[in-house]
Design a protein around this motif. Structure first.
Motif, PDB file in Angstrom:
ATOM      1  N   ARG A  76       0.832  -1.211   0.000  1.00  0.00           N
ATOM      2  CA  ARG A  76       0.000   0.000   0.000  1.00  0.00           C
ATOM      3  C   ARG A  76       0.862   1.255   0.000  1.00  0.00           C
ATOM      4  NH1 ARG A  76      -3.307  -3.245   3.252  1.00  0.00           N
ATOM      5  NH2 ARG A  76      -2.330  -2.552   5.173  1.00  0.00           N
ATOM      6  N   ILE A  77       1.937   1.264   0.780  1.00  0.00           N
ATOM      7  CA  ILE A  77       2.832   2.433   0.834  1.00  0.00           C
ATOM      8  C   ILE A  77       3.454   2.672  -0.533  1.00  0.00           C
ATOM      9  CG2 ILE A  77       5.021   3.262   1.787  1.00  0.00           C
ATOM     10  CD1 ILE A  77       4.196   1.851   4.435  1.00  0.00           C
ATOM     11  N   LEU A  78       3.916   1.620  -1.172  1.00  0.00           N
ATOM     12  CA  LEU A  78       4.530   1.772  -2.490  1.00  0.00           C
ATOM     13  C   LEU A  78       3.522   2.244  -3.532  1.00  0.00           C
ATOM     14  CD1 LEU A  78       6.863  -1.345  -2.565  1.00  0.00           C
ATOM     15  CD2 LEU A  78       7.513   1.043  -2.259  1.00  0.00           C
ATOM     16  N   GLN A  79       2.291   1.793  -3.432  1.00  0.00           N
ATOM     17  CA  GLN A  79       1.262   2.253  -4.356  1.00  0.00           C
ATOM     18  C   GLN A  79       0.976   3.742  -4.159  1.00  0.00           C
ATOM     19  OE1 GLN A  79      -1.995  -0.491  -3.698  1.00  0.00           O
ATOM     20  NE2 GLN A  79      -1.617  -1.425  -5.694  1.00  0.00           N
ATOM     21  N   ARG A  80       0.920   4.194  -2.908  1.00  0.00           N
ATOM     22  CA  ARG A  80       0.695   5.619  -2.632  1.00  0.00           C
ATOM     23  C   ARG A  80       1.844   6.459  -3.156  1.00  0.00           C
ATOM     24  NH1 ARG A  80      -0.310   4.775   3.193  1.00  0.00           N
ATOM     25  NH2 ARG A  80      -2.087   3.412   3.109  1.00  0.00           N
ATOM     26  N   ARG A  81       3.080   6.003  -2.977  1.00  0.00           N
ATOM     27  CA  ARG A  81       4.246   6.739  -3.468  1.00  0.00           C
ATOM     28  C   ARG A  81       4.197   6.855  -4.974  1.00  0.00           C
ATOM     29  NH1 ARG A  81       9.858   4.892  -1.387  1.00  0.00           N
ATOM     30  NH2 ARG A  81      10.435   7.004  -1.981  1.00  0.00           N
ATOM     31  N   GLY A  82       3.747   5.801  -5.648  1.00  0.00           N
ATOM     32  CA  GLY A  82       3.633   5.830  -7.108  1.00  0.00           C
ATOM     33  C   GLY A  82       2.601   6.831  -7.581  1.00  0.00           C
ATOM     34  N   ARG A  83       1.494   6.943  -6.863  1.00  0.00           N
ATOM     35  CA  ARG A  83       0.453   7.911  -7.221  1.00  0.00           C
ATOM     36  C   ARG A  83       0.929   9.331  -7.001  1.00  0.00           C
ATOM     37  NH1 ARG A  83      -3.810   4.905  -3.872  1.00  0.00           N
ATOM     38  NH2 ARG A  83      -4.057   3.032  -5.097  1.00  0.00           N
ATOM     39  N   VAL A  84       1.689   9.565  -5.932  1.00  0.00           N
ATOM     40  CA  VAL A  84       2.178  10.910  -5.636  1.00  0.00           C
ATOM     41  C   VAL A  84       3.187  11.347  -6.679  1.00  0.00           C
ATOM     42  CG1 VAL A  84       3.505  12.270  -3.975  1.00  0.00           C
ATOM     43  CG2 VAL A  84       1.725  10.735  -3.173  1.00  0.00           C
ATOM     44  N   THR A  85       4.095  10.472  -7.075  1.00  0.00           N
ATOM     45  CA  THR A  85       5.117  10.829  -8.054  1.00  0.00           C
ATOM     46  C   THR A  85       4.539  10.946  -9.460  1.00  0.00           C
ATOM     47  OG1 THR A  85       5.742   8.515  -8.331  1.00  0.00           O
ATOM     48  CG2 THR A  85       7.023   9.815  -6.754  1.00  0.00           C
ATOM     49  N   ASN A  86       3.460  10.233  -9.759  1.00  0.00           N
ATOM     50  CA  ASN A  86       2.838  10.321 -11.069  1.00  0.00           C
ATOM     51  C   ASN A  86       1.941  11.544 -11.207  1.00  0.00           C
ATOM     52  OD1 ASN A  86       4.047   7.968 -11.941  1.00  0.00           O
ATOM     53  ND2 ASN A  86       2.314   6.676 -11.369  1.00  0.00           N
TER      54      ASN A  86
END
Length: 87
Positions: A76-86
């Motif tokens: 979940r943390i990695l998915q959130r980081r991906g959304r923030v950077t995208n």
């Protein structure tokens, strides 16, 4: 308990979790009959994997549980980081 066995089992537990998650996500896009049959088959496979792990040594069981428990929050943390950077 061998530490390498526990680490390998943790990686395996993580892989099983992510594979099951991807399978269920994919099945959710299918028709109702395919979805039900696929979910039943996934459940049977997961039960077989857990049964095989339970027969294995103590280090394998501990590692598998650690990997399966730690993977969802990290995922979940990695998915959130991906959304923030995208964004």
């Amino acid at each position: 308990m061998d530490i390498l066995t526990a680490l390998a089992s943790a990686a395996f537990g993580s892989t099983v979790y992510l594979t099951a998650l991807s399978t269920v996500d994919w099945l959710n896009r299918m028709g109702p009959k395919v979805k039900v049959i696929g979910l039943v088959a996934t459940g049977v496979v997961l039960c077989a994997v857990v049964g095989l792990i339970a027969v294995a040594g103590k280090g394998v069981v501990v590692g598998f549980i650690v990997g399966a428990v730690l993977t969802p929050p990290v995922h979940r943390i990695l998915q959130r980081r991906g959304r923030v950077t995208n964004s």
